[in-house]
Design a protein around this motif. Structure first.
Motif, PDB file in Angstrom:
ATOM      1  N   GLY A  42      11.272  20.412  91.701  1.00  0.00           N
ATOM      2  CA  GLY A  42      11.168  21.844  91.445  1.00  0.00           C
ATOM      3  C   GLY A  42      11.731  22.268  90.112  1.00  0.00           C
ATOM      4  O   GLY A  42      11.746  23.454  89.767  1.00  0.00           O
ATOM      5  N   ASN A  43      12.211  21.298  89.342  1.00  0.00           N
ATOM      6  CA  ASN A  43      12.751  21.555  88.004  1.00  0.00           C
ATOM      7  C   ASN A  43      12.174  20.534  87.026  1.00  0.00           C
ATOM      8  O   ASN A  43      11.573  19.543  87.439  1.00  0.00           O
ATOM      9  N   GLY A  44      12.389  20.775  85.738  1.00  0.00           N
ATOM     10  CA  GLY A  44      11.833  19.883  84.737  1.00  0.00           C
ATOM     11  C   GLY A  44      12.528  18.539  84.670  1.00  0.00           C
ATOM     12  O   GLY A  44      13.718  18.414  84.985  1.00  0.00           O
ATOM     13  N   LYS A  45      11.776  17.516  84.266  1.00  0.00           N
ATOM     14  CA  LYS A  45      12.353  16.216  83.956  1.00  0.00           C
ATOM     15  C   LYS A  45      12.784  16.203  82.491  1.00  0.00           C
ATOM     16  O   LYS A  45      12.400  17.071  81.705  1.00  0.00           O
ATOM     17  N   ALA A  46      13.548  15.199  82.141  1.00  0.00           N
ATOM     18  CA  ALA A  46      14.016  15.101  80.754  1.00  0.00           C
ATOM     19  C   ALA A  46      12.848  15.039  79.779  1.00  0.00           C
ATOM     20  O   ALA A  46      12.886  15.619  78.693  1.00  0.00           O
ATOM     21  N   SER A  47      11.771  14.362  80.176  1.00  0.00           N
ATOM     22  CA  SER A  47      10.611  14.210  79.300  1.00  0.00           C
ATOM     23  C   SER A  47       9.813  15.510  79.127  1.00  0.00           C
ATOM     24  O   SER A  47       8.936  15.585  78.272  1.00  0.00           O
ATOM     25  N   ASP A  48      10.129  16.534  79.940  1.00  0.00           N
ATOM     26  CA  ASP A  48       9.444  17.821  79.824  1.00  0.00           C
ATOM     27  C   ASP A  48       9.982  18.672  78.682  1.00  0.00           C
ATOM     28  O   ASP A  48       9.420  19.728  78.377  1.00  0.00           O
ATOM     29  N   CYS A  49      11.071  18.239  78.081  1.00  0.00           N
ATOM     30  CA  CYS A  49      11.686  19.006  76.989  1.00  0.00           C
ATOM     31  C   CYS A  49      10.672  19.250  75.865  1.00  0.00           C
ATOM     32  O   CYS A  49      10.000  18.322  75.397  1.00  0.00           O
ATOM     33  N   ILE A  50      10.553  20.516  75.428  1.00  0.00           N
ATOM     34  CA  ILE A  50       9.629  20.858  74.331  1.00  0.00           C
ATOM     35  C   ILE A  50      10.373  20.987  72.996  1.00  0.00           C
ATOM     36  O   ILE A  50       9.789  21.433  72.015  1.00  0.00           O
ATOM     37  N   ARG A  51      11.648  20.616  72.996  1.00  0.00           N
ATOM     38  CA  ARG A  51      12.470  20.545  71.778  1.00  0.00           C
ATOM     39  C   ARG A  51      12.572  21.903  71.070  1.00  0.00           C
ATOM     40  O   ARG A  51      12.570  21.989  69.844  1.00  0.00           O
ATOM     41  N   CYS A  52      12.693  22.979  71.844  1.00  0.00           N
ATOM     42  CA  CYS A  52      12.825  24.314  71.247  1.00  0.00           C
ATOM     43  C   CYS A  52      14.203  24.538  70.638  1.00  0.00           C
ATOM     44  O   CYS A  52      14.376  25.393  69.772  1.00  0.00           O
ATOM     45  N   GLY A  53      15.216  23.808  71.132  1.00  0.00           N
ATOM     46  CA  GLY A  53      16.550  23.894  70.549  1.00  0.00           C
ATOM     47  C   GLY A  53      17.431  25.004  71.085  1.00  0.00           C
ATOM     48  O   GLY A  53      18.574  25.155  70.638  1.00  0.00           O
TER      49      GLY A  53
END
Length: 369
Positions: free
Chosen positions: A328-339
């Motif tokens: 129900g939450n994002g995985k580490a690989s889902d990061c879009i690097r928005c900062g």
């Protein structure tokens, strides 16, 4: 009842198979010393755990001389209609006509929904009414609020099995203390699993080992067992013992259980600080980064899993990563690097790169498929 339970999931092996001779000798020593609680599951030891118990325990001892716990594992059924035949099969394989305790296995929010859909709890309670289960409970791997929800919905639960040890006590990835406190709130006896954290608290780093050696007392494992057994409301402490040496060490400290002294508690706190000082990622779990994450990644929890796996070689962290913190939450690989996380982090961590490291550790097998 003596508080040491025999976890039948890491049994002695010979040429890749369970060593019945050594296991029988361990069972005999365990019983002769006044211990009689055994814990198994249909899936343990590649499906051979229950069969080994029949060969080495239940066919050799009267039924009223031991306590046997088994579990209903989610991978073994997909509908309510499959549960009762599975249960009867477990009884037959174990060579018994009832289980003293029967647990809904490895409950978390996602699995709880499946068990409810399949009416697994209701089926188990019906089996209890029929006398085929003496006591009904759960084993649990999730957040304390999920545990509380389950206990509210099913007050018939008599016992809860949780991961609990002095390193996980305040660990945000496991939250042992908080889960334990929920059990106490609802007056549920606690069965402890992983008191030695998969063996990592028996094989301490050198600095931590020296702290305990300076006490001139028992083994590192004995302090871990005593920490768990010393808690109010703890009914049983399970240990997955693989050889006679481990068994004897565990029995020595648990047969005449002594509460931890103030000096011993201080030593364990020092060992914890040593572990925490080794953390690969120096996250303080302030959680400032979580609210603003567009992918809803539970960053501190994933970092805690990563640290625990790197430092303690804790195999349970793969489970917590896949089945608890990313459901129900994002995985580490889902990061879009928005900062956004890095801008608010008080520790000034390079979170985007660290999430890539976490993804590499926990998702590498899927990437290679």
């Amino acid at each position: 009842m003596l508080k040491l339970g025999f976890g039948i999931m890491r049994m002695p092996l010979y040429e890749g198979k369970i060593d019945d001779k050594e296991f029988s000798e361990m069972v005999d020593a365990f019983m002769e010393n006044g211990f009689h609680y055994f814990d198994t599951a249909h899936v343990y030891q590649g499906g051979e755990s229950e069969r080994a118990l029949q060969r080495c325990l239940t066919s050799r001892y009267p039924r009223d001389s031991y306590v046997l716990t088994d579990k209903l594992t989610d991978t073994c059924f997909d509908s309510q209609e499959e549960i009762r035949p599975l249960f009867e099969k477990q009884l037959a394989i174990c060579g018994v006509d009832y289980f003293d305790y029967y647990l809904m296995h490895a409950q978390n929010a996602d699995l709880f929904a499946k068990y409810k859909r399949c009416q697994a709890y209701e089926t188990a309670l019906a089996l209890k009414e029929e006398g085929k289960i003496r006591h009904f409970g759960i084993s649990f791997h999730d957040r304390p609020e999920v545990l509380e929800q389950i206990l509210i919905e099913y007050p018939q639960i008599e016992v809860v099995q949780i991961q609990f040890n002095y390193v996980d006590y305040e660990d945000p990835a496991v939250e042992s203390r908080k889960c334990y406190e929920v059990c106490r709130k609802y007056d549920k006896p606690v069965i402890v699993m992983e008191p030695v954290k998969g063996g990592s608290l028996a094989a301490l780093p050198e600095e931590g080992r020296k702290v305990l050696e300076d006490l001139r007392g028992g083994s590192p494992a004995s302090y871990a067992l005593r920490f768990a057994a010393d808690q109010e409301g703890v009914m049983m402490v399970l240990s997955g013992m693989s050889n006679m040496e481990q068994l004897q060490d565990n029995m020595n400290c648990m047969k005449e259980l002594q509460p931890l002294s103030g000096e011993e508690r201080e030593a364990l706190e020092k060992v914890c600080r040593i572990f925490h000082g080794m953390s690969t990622i120096s996250c303080t779990a302030c959680r400032y980064c979580v609210d603003g994450c567009p992918k809803e990644i539970l960053i501190p929890d994933l970092f805690a899993c990563y640290n625990a796996k790197k430092i303690h070689q804790d195999w349970n962290q793969d489970y917590y990563y896949e089945e608890v913190h990313t459901v129900g939450n994002g995985k580490a690989s889902d990061c879009i690097r928005c900062g956004k996380c890095e801008k608010i982090c008080p520790q000034h961590l390079q979170i985007r790169q660290l999430l890539a490291d976490v993804a590499e550790e926990f998702e590498k097998e899927k990437k290679s498929d």
